[in-house]
Design a protein around this motif. Sequence first.
Motif, PDB file in Angstrom:
ATOM      1  N   GLU A 229       0.832  -1.207   0.000  1.00 42.96           N
ATOM      2  CA  GLU A 229       0.000   0.000   0.000  1.00 42.96           C
ATOM      3  C   GLU A 229       0.868   1.259   0.000  1.00 42.96           C
ATOM      4  O   GLU A 229       0.562   2.230  -0.703  1.00 42.96           O
ATOM      5  N   THR A 230       1.951   1.269   0.780  1.00 36.64           N
ATOM      6  CA  THR A 230       2.879   2.403   0.747  1.00 36.64           C
ATOM      7  C   THR A 230       3.394   2.615  -0.671  1.00 36.64           C
ATOM      8  O   THR A 230       3.386   3.741  -1.197  1.00 36.64           O
ATOM      9  N   THR A 231       3.838   1.532  -1.298  1.00 31.80           N
ATOM     10  CA  THR A 231       4.361   1.615  -2.665  1.00 31.80           C
ATOM     11  C   THR A 231       3.310   2.134  -3.631  1.00 31.80           C
ATOM     12  O   THR A 231       3.580   3.033  -4.438  1.00 31.80           O
ATOM     13  N   ASP A 243       5.762  -0.538 -15.446  1.00 32.87           N
ATOM     14  CA  ASP A 243       7.029  -1.183 -15.821  1.00 32.87           C
ATOM     15  C   ASP A 243       8.255  -0.422 -15.325  1.00 32.87           C
ATOM     16  O   ASP A 243       9.380  -0.826 -15.576  1.00 32.87           O
ATOM     17  N   LYS A 244       8.028   0.669 -14.587  1.00 35.46           N
ATOM     18  CA  LYS A 244       9.127   1.514 -14.143  1.00 35.46           C
ATOM     19  C   LYS A 244       9.542   1.227 -12.690  1.00 35.46           C
ATOM     20  O   LYS A 244      10.533   1.762 -12.201  1.00 35.46           O
ATOM     21  N   TYR A 245       8.787   0.392 -11.986  1.00 35.40           N
ATOM     22  CA  TYR A 245       9.089   0.137 -10.573  1.00 35.40           C
ATOM     23  C   TYR A 245       8.745  -1.300 -10.209  1.00 35.40           C
ATOM     24  O   TYR A 245       8.011  -1.995 -10.923  1.00 35.40           O
ATOM     25  N   SER A 246       9.263  -1.751  -9.055  1.00 36.55           N
ATOM     26  CA  SER A 246       8.895  -3.060  -8.509  1.00 36.55           C
ATOM     27  C   SER A 246       9.145  -3.048  -7.009  1.00 36.55           C
ATOM     28  O   SER A 246       9.721  -2.105  -6.463  1.00 36.55           O
ATOM     29  N   LEU A 247       8.706  -4.109  -6.331  1.00 40.61           N
ATOM     30  CA  LEU A 247       8.797  -4.211  -4.875  1.00 40.61           C
ATOM     31  C   LEU A 247       9.453  -5.528  -4.506  1.00 40.61           C
ATOM     32  O   LEU A 247       9.089  -6.578  -5.049  1.00 40.61           O
ATOM     33  N   THR A 282      14.217   2.489   0.366  1.00 40.97           N
ATOM     34  CA  THR A 282      13.971   1.503   1.426  1.00 40.97           C
ATOM     35  C   THR A 282      12.942   2.048   2.423  1.00 40.97           C
ATOM     36  O   THR A 282      13.306   2.505   3.514  1.00 40.97           O
ATOM     37  N   PRO A 283      11.655   1.991   2.092  1.00 41.65           N
ATOM     38  CA  PRO A 283      10.625   2.657   2.906  1.00 41.65           C
ATOM     39  C   PRO A 283      10.202   1.937   4.184  1.00 41.65           C
ATOM     40  O   PRO A 283       9.303   2.416   4.867  1.00 41.65           O
ATOM     41  N   ALA A 284      10.828   0.819   4.515  1.00 40.43           N
ATOM     42  CA  ALA A 284      10.527   0.182   5.802  1.00 40.43           C
ATOM     43  C   ALA A 284      11.272   0.876   6.932  1.00 40.43           C
ATOM     44  O   ALA A 284      11.003   0.633   8.104  1.00 40.43           O
TER      45      ALA A 284
END
Length: 337
Positions: A229-231, A243-247, A282-284
């Motif tokens: 959800e943050t992402t 296609d520009k990001y991943s988790l 690194t959003p954690a």
Amino acid sequence: MKGVLLVNLGSPESPTPKDVKPYLDEFLMDKYVIDVPFLLRAFLVRGIILRKRPEESAHAYAKIWWEEGSPLVVLSERMQKKVQPLVNVPVALAMRYGSMTIEKGLQELHEKGVTEVMLFPLYPQYAMASTLTILVKAEEIRKKKFPHMTFTDVPAFYNKPDYIKNLADSIQKHLVGYDYDHLLFSYHGIPERHIRKTDVTKSHCKIDGSCCNTPSAAHDFCYRHQCYETTKQVVKLLGLPEDKYSLTFQSRLAGDKWLEPYTDIEIDKMPAKGIKKLAVVTPAFVSDCLETLEEIAMRAKEDFEANGGEEFLAIPCLNDDDEWCQTVGNWINDWAK
């Protein structure tokens, strides 16, 4: 009188095996970190892990250690010092592990006459091994040492609009002038069983690709859902195409199945897929630490380049960013009214 206790993870006193060993012992013997029966946990930690891990971890800490001390502690202190002038109540800082104990933080507030404490774990997403262990430990100390204190726990802020905006703004600021191919959101990993253990419904979390997108009361305590959800919300603010990001998830221990996909494995494969310029956030974490400065900014960068990558940007955490400190100050002021 009201006051605030900010709580972060903690750090060894120095980047030496002598100081890293007791820190790791305290951390890994926490039943919310390695959640197996005590005797098995003691065998795993003290009989196996602590034989080699302190020296390895000390070497990693030495690579990131600052002249002022542990980056995580220094950055947390800078944040606390910026937040304090923005509010009208005392703000103390503590760590879950190490010498800057929660008890010391509560004692500092107690000596200032504080009886109502805003207990603020500095983790955007809820997890047993971060948020829960802080809340449990603080409550144990309160009952034993400060029975007249009351706590207000700050819930996970993974989806609060002002936090999302701070994070998106920070990412955008660091990407200025960097023509990246891909943005990777790398979150700290946890064992899959932790997701199921924190499922208040006891049935929703199946980690099957759909449960995180299906509304449920479980989401209030689901680390995986909150990472996605943050992402999702940051990506929306930044206007990124799919296609520009991943988790991915980093920092796993051997043995149990941890949340996938794994950061190191995915980064190693990226150059072959045409991703030559990679940015990683690194959003954690709200403060840079061993997992961001050594694992990502150093080791992941080396692996990416070894596999054909050309440019690697590790985006700093929010740390003591002025906008972020103002947001924390606003939350405190709203509570302290």
